[in-house]
Structure formats: structure tokens, C-alpha cells
Design a protein around this motif. Sequence first.
Motif, PDB file in Angstrom:
ATOM      1  N   ASN A  72       0.810  -1.230   0.000  1.00  0.00           N
ATOM      2  CA  ASN A  72       0.000   0.000   0.000  1.00  0.00           C
ATOM      3  C   ASN A  72       0.834   1.267   0.000  1.00  0.00           C
ATOM      4  OD1 ASN A  72      -2.529  -1.244  -0.126  1.00  0.00           O
ATOM      5  ND2 ASN A  72      -2.532  -1.597   2.080  1.00  0.00           N
ATOM      6  N   HIS A  75      -1.010   3.173  -4.852  1.00  0.00           N
ATOM      7  CA  HIS A  75      -2.340   2.680  -5.176  1.00  0.00           C
ATOM      8  C   HIS A  75      -2.207   1.666  -6.306  1.00  0.00           C
ATOM      9  CE1 HIS A  75      -6.523   2.781  -6.563  1.00  0.00           C
ATOM     10  NE2 HIS A  75      -6.811   3.195  -5.340  1.00  0.00           N
ATOM     11  N   LYS A  78      -2.012   3.189  -9.716  1.00  0.00           N
ATOM     12  CA  LYS A  78      -0.746   3.843 -10.029  1.00  0.00           C
ATOM     13  C   LYS A  78       0.288   2.812 -10.463  1.00  0.00           C
ATOM     14  CE  LYS A  78       2.933   6.789  -8.443  1.00  0.00           C
ATOM     15  NZ  LYS A  78       3.387   7.787  -7.511  1.00  0.00           N
TER      16      LYS A  78
END
Length: 101
Positions: A72, A75, A78
Amino acid sequence: MANLKSSKKRVIIGIRNAAVNRVYKTTIKNLLKRYRKVTKLYLSTTSNETFQELKGLVNNLYSRIDKAAKKNVFHLNKSARQKSRILHNLKKLNIPSVFTK
């Protein structure tokens, strides 16, 4: 500054996590810079040695991006966008597929 014990602990945890996330981000940024440099070098020389370096670099880059998404740091969208841009760049430059064995 936080007053409660749990709030103080959360501040410390946040600082620690930020440091870990920074390591992931800087590693990926440095790998992307090296990837761009090696692609330019490959286009000028087109040697097998440079191709092998590029192949290993792309595999390493994909692995690091996936690990950052899993933790994490990035994202999922991304990470998918970054990997897509890498592959699109390779195809645009007519570099043979680096994912074949």
C-alpha cells in the motif's frame, strides 16, 4: 503533540511507516531513471549485453512496483499505470519483448 499514550504511539508508527515508504519510492524512482538510461543506450548500441541488462532491469522494476502496491505504498491503479507505461515505451521503441525466455 498528542496527549494520550495511543496517540503518541500512532505518531511514532506514522513516522516509521513514512520512512519505509520513502525507501520504496526512492528505489523505484532510481530504477526508472536507470531504465531510461539503459533504453537510450540500447537504442544506440543494440548489443545483446545491453538487452540482457534491460531485461533484468524491467523484471526488477516490475517486481518492485508490485511489492510497493502490495504494501500500500502505491495505489493499485498507479502501479498498473507505471507498468503499462514501461511496456508501452518498449513497444514504441521497437525493442523486442523482454518478457520472453
